[in-house]
Design a protein around this motif. Structure first.
Motif, mmCIF file in Angstrom:
data_model
loop_
_atom_site.group_PDB
_atom_site.id
_atom_site.type_symbol
_atom_site.label_atom_id
_atom_site.label_comp_id
_atom_site.label_asym_id
_atom_site.label_seq_id
_atom_site.Cartn_x
_atom_site.Cartn_y
_atom_site.Cartn_z
ATOM 1 N N UNK A 106 0.834 -1.205 0.000
ATOM 2 C CA UNK A 106 0.000 0.000 0.000
ATOM 3 C C UNK A 106 0.868 1.254 0.000
ATOM 4 N N UNK A 107 2.021 1.119 0.652
ATOM 5 C CA UNK A 107 2.929 2.270 0.710
ATOM 6 C C UNK A 107 3.573 2.558 -0.643
ATOM 7 N N UNK A 108 3.671 1.510 -1.467
ATOM 8 C CA UNK A 108 4.255 1.763 -2.790
ATOM 9 C C UNK A 108 3.172 2.388 -3.668
ATOM 10 N N UNK A 109 3.580 3.135 -4.650
ATOM 11 C CA UNK A 109 2.601 3.884 -5.441
ATOM 12 C C UNK A 109 2.014 3.045 -6.570
ATOM 13 N N UNK A 110 2.567 1.835 -6.736
ATOM 14 C CA UNK A 110 2.157 1.024 -7.875
ATOM 15 C C UNK A 110 0.672 0.688 -7.796
ATOM 16 N N UNK A 111 -0.041 0.895 -8.878
ATOM 17 C CA UNK A 111 -1.474 0.576 -8.927
ATOM 18 C C UNK A 111 -1.658 -0.920 -9.120
ATOM 19 N N UNK A 112 -2.559 -1.511 -8.345
ATOM 20 C CA UNK A 112 -2.821 -2.942 -8.480
ATOM 21 C C UNK A 112 -4.217 -3.138 -9.032
ATOM 22 N N UNK A 113 -4.309 -3.857 -10.095
ATOM 23 C CA UNK A 113 -5.628 -4.129 -10.661
ATOM 24 C C UNK A 113 -6.278 -5.300 -9.959
ATOM 25 N N UNK A 114 -7.509 -5.562 -10.277
ATOM 26 C CA UNK A 114 -8.209 -6.719 -9.761
ATOM 27 C C UNK A 114 -9.020 -7.276 -10.915
ATOM 28 N N UNK A 115 -9.252 -8.582 -10.883
ATOM 29 C CA UNK A 115 -10.005 -9.168 -11.987
ATOM 30 C C UNK A 115 -11.421 -8.603 -12.050
ATOM 31 N N UNK A 116 -12.009 -8.353 -10.876
ATOM 32 C CA UNK A 116 -13.431 -8.048 -10.881
ATOM 33 C C UNK A 116 -13.824 -6.830 -10.048
ATOM 34 N N UNK A 117 -12.903 -6.294 -9.262
ATOM 35 C CA UNK A 117 -13.274 -5.164 -8.404
ATOM 36 C C UNK A 117 -12.482 -3.937 -8.813
ATOM 37 N N UNK A 118 -13.007 -2.776 -8.479
ATOM 38 C CA UNK A 118 -12.269 -1.550 -8.754
ATOM 39 C C UNK A 118 -10.998 -1.512 -7.904
ATOM 40 N N UNK A 119 -9.942 -0.933 -8.477
ATOM 41 C CA UNK A 119 -8.687 -0.824 -7.755
ATOM 42 C C UNK A 119 -8.903 -0.105 -6.423
ATOM 43 N N UNK A 120 -8.409 -0.725 -5.337
ATOM 44 C CA UNK A 120 -8.495 -0.079 -4.033
ATOM 45 C C UNK A 120 -9.723 -0.456 -3.229
ATOM 46 N N UNK A 121 -10.765 -1.013 -3.875
ATOM 47 C CA UNK A 121 -11.972 -1.378 -3.130
ATOM 48 C C UNK A 121 -11.682 -2.539 -2.188
ATOM 49 N N UNK A 122 -10.874 -3.482 -2.638
ATOM 50 C CA UNK A 122 -10.469 -4.617 -1.820
ATOM 51 C C UNK A 122 -8.962 -4.563 -1.651
ATOM 52 N N UNK A 123 -8.457 -5.371 -0.706
ATOM 53 C CA UNK A 123 -7.010 -5.579 -0.661
ATOM 54 C C UNK A 123 -6.718 -6.886 -1.368
ATOM 55 N N UNK A 124 -5.686 -6.890 -2.172
ATOM 56 C CA UNK A 124 -5.350 -8.079 -2.963
ATOM 57 C C UNK A 124 -3.846 -8.260 -2.933
ATOM 58 N N UNK A 125 -3.402 -9.471 -2.655
ATOM 59 C CA UNK A 125 -1.968 -9.793 -2.818
ATOM 60 C C UNK A 125 -1.857 -10.771 -3.974
ATOM 61 N N UNK A 126 -1.321 -10.310 -5.077
ATOM 62 C CA UNK A 126 -0.995 -11.239 -6.164
ATOM 63 C C UNK A 126 0.189 -12.075 -5.717
ATOM 64 N N UNK A 127 0.219 -13.331 -6.127
ATOM 65 C CA UNK A 127 1.318 -14.249 -5.804
ATOM 66 C C UNK A 127 1.650 -14.240 -4.303
ATOM 67 N N UNK A 128 0.626 -14.421 -3.489
ATOM 68 C CA UNK A 128 0.865 -14.482 -2.038
ATOM 69 C C UNK A 128 1.747 -15.678 -1.695
ATOM 70 N N UNK A 129 1.754 -16.686 -2.556
ATOM 71 C CA UNK A 129 2.577 -17.884 -2.305
ATOM 72 C C UNK A 129 4.053 -17.490 -2.180
ATOM 73 N N UNK A 130 4.590 -16.834 -3.227
ATOM 74 C CA UNK A 130 6.021 -16.488 -3.207
ATOM 75 C C UNK A 130 6.308 -15.439 -2.139
#
Ligand SMILES: [Fe+2]
Length: 406
Positions: A106-130
Motif C-alpha cells: 500500500x505504501x508503494x505507489x504502484x497501482x494494483x488491478x483486480x479481476x473483478x473489483x475496482x482498484x483499491x476497493x479490496x485488498x489483494x496480494x498477487x502471488x501471495x505464495x512467493x
C-alpha cells in the motif's frame, strides 16, 4: 456432420437440467453433512487417520467424483484446525504476514488491478505464495506442509502440481463479483474461447483446482463464495457465463456456505461461481485463494521455486531432522508426511521441458530428475542451502531455461 467447435448458442434448458440435480448422501459416505448440495467434510474427524492410506484413498475417490460427476464443490471444515496449536499458529502467522505484505504494498505507489473489483476497493496480494515464502518462511512451511492440501491437490491433478495463491480481503460494502468460470478458458474473451475445439473446453477444467482458505470467519452476510452446484458439467459453459439469461439463472439459484476460520472450499474451475457482497459492518473477509495447477498446464502466476526453496531451506532441514528423530526412522524410508507435502508445494515435480542432450533421461530412462528429486537427495545427503540452490540453478541452465536464472 459432427462439428469440431461449439457453433450453436448454449442451451439454457440443458444448463437448468444439469443444475437441478440433487446429491444422494450415500454417494459420499465420508462427508459429515451435505448442505445445499455441497458435501462438507469434517477433517478433525479424520485427524488420527491422516497417514492411513485406505482412508485417504476413499476420501480422494469421493472428492474426485464430486469434482467430475457430482456438484463440483466441497468444503473441508477445519483444514487448519483452530484448536490445534501448531495449525492455529500457522494460520495466525500467515494472516500477520499477509497484513504486513498488504501494508508494504500500500505504501508503494504502484497501482494494483483486480479481476473483478475496482482498484483499491479490496485488498489483494498477487502471488501471495512467493511473497509469504520470503516474508515468513517458518509459517509458510507449516502452512503449506498441511497434508490435506496435498491430498486434495493430488486427488484432482496427480502428484505433480504447482500451487499459486492470491490473498483477497473484501471490506464491508464490497460488491459481489459477476458469476464466472476460472482459468484457463475462463480468462479468455468469449470470441477466443469459441476458437478452441470441444475437447479443450473439457481439458481446461482438468488442469486446475480452485480453492479458498478462510482466514476469517465468513458468515453468510460477509459474502462467502456464491456457487452453482453441477454447473461445471455444462460443456459450453465457457461460452455461456457472460450471457444475460445464464447470469439471471445464477442469481436466482446460487448457494453459499458459511465458513469458519481455518475451513477450506475447493471447486472445479469450470463451476459457475462469484465472490459474494460483504454486507457486514466491520468484518473484513479474508481468504487465501488457491489456484493449483497441473504440471501439464501453464500456471497463471510464475513462481520461482528456487527462491522459495532457498528461503525455506533451514526450516525444511529442521522439519526433516525433527521427524527423523521423533520417528527414529531409517533414512531409506524417505521423508515424513509433512516434509513430503511441503516439498510437493515448493519444488517442481515435473522435469519437462528440458534439454535432453544436457539432461539425459535417467535414472528411470524416461525422465531426468525433477526439482523435488534433487531436494530429497539434498536432505538425505545433508547439503547446505548454497549447494541446493546452486544445483537447482544449474539444472535450469542445463534445461535451457536461462531466462529464469537470476
Ligand atoms: Fe473465480
Amino acid at each position: 456432420m459432427y462439428k469440431r467447435l461449439f457453433t450453436s448458442p448454449p442451451s439454457l434448458a440443458e444448463f437448468e437440467r444439469l443444475c437441478s440435480q440433487t446429491i444422494k448422501p450415500e454417494t459420499y459416505p465420508l462427508a459429515g453433512s451435505i448442505e445445499k448440495n455441497v458435501p462438507i467434510y469434517n477433517l478433525p474427524d479424520f485427524h488420527s487417520l491422516v497417514a492411513d492410506k485406505t482412508t485417504i484413498t476413499k476420501l480422494q475417490d469421493e472428492w474426485y467424483h464430486i469434482l467430475l460427476n457430482g456438484p463440483g464443490v466441497f468444503v473441508l471444515k477445519g483444514m487448519y484446525s483452530t484448536t490445534n496449536e501448531g495449525d492455529d499458529d500457522a494460520l495466525s502467522a500467515a494472516t500477520t504476514a499477509y497484513q504486513q505484505i498488504i501494508s508494504n504494498e500500500r505504501r508503494s505507489s504502484e497501482k494494483k488491478g483486480d479481476h473483478f473489483a475496482n482498484t483499491g476497493a479490496n485488498d489483494r496480494i498477487w502471488n501471495s505464495f512467493s511473497k509469504h515464502a520470503v516474508t515468513d518462511p517458518a509459517s509458510f512451511s507449516t502452512y503449506y506442509s498441511n497434508p490435506w492440501l496435498s491430498y486434495v491437490s493430488s486427488a484432482w491433478l496427480g502428484p505433480a502440481y504447482r500451487i499459486t495463491a492470491q490473498v483477497n480481503v473484501v471490506k464491508p460494502g464490497g460488491q459481489a463479483q459477476n458469476p464466472h468460470r476460472d482459468y484457463h478458458l475462463g480468462f479468455q474473451a468469449v470470441s477466443s474461447c469459441a476458437q478452441y475445439p470441444r475437447t479443450m473446453h473439457s481439458a481446461s477444467a482438468f488442469l486446475t483446482l480452485q480453492g479458498a482458505i478462510a482466514h476469517t470467519d465468513m458468515p453468510l452476510a460477509s459474502g462467502p463464495t456464491w456457487l452453482l452446484p453441477f454447473s461445471q458439467q455444462f460443456a459450453e459453459g465457457y461460452l455461456a457465463w457472460t450471457l444475460a439469461e445464464f447470469r439471471d439463472y445464477f442469481a436466482s439459484h446460487y448457494v453459499a456456505i458459511p465458513l469458519e476460520r481455518g475451513d477450506a472450499l475447493f471447486f472445479n474451475p469450470a463451476l459457475f461461481h462469484a465472490a459474494g457482497a460483504n454486507r457486514t459492518v466491520g468484518l473484513e473477509r479474508m481468504a487465501n485463494l488457491l489456484q493449483i495447477s497441473s504440471a501439464f498446464g501453464k500456471c497463471m502466476e510464475a513462481v520461482d521455486s528456487v527462491v522459495v526453496v532457498e528461503s525455506c531451506w533451514e526450516v525444511l532441514v529442521e522439519m526433516y531432522y525433527r521427524a527423523t528423530r521423533e520417528e527414529e526412522k531409517e533414512e531409506e524410508q524417505g521423508p515424513s508426511l509433512e516434509v513430503s507435502c511441503l516439498i510437493r508445494a515448493i519444488a517442481d515435480g515435473y522435469p519437462f521441458p528440458t534439454n535432453l542432450d544436457r539432461r539425459p533421461p535417467a535414472p528411470s530412462g524416461l525422465a531426468p530428475e525433477s526439482e523435488q528429486d534433487v531436494v530429497i537427495r539434498a536432505l538425505k545427503e545433508g547439503w547446505t542451502r548454497e549447494r541446493v540452490v546452486s544445483e537447482l540453478r544449474q539444472m535450469r541452465l542445463d534445461s535451457g531455461d536461462e531466462m529464469s536464472v537470476k
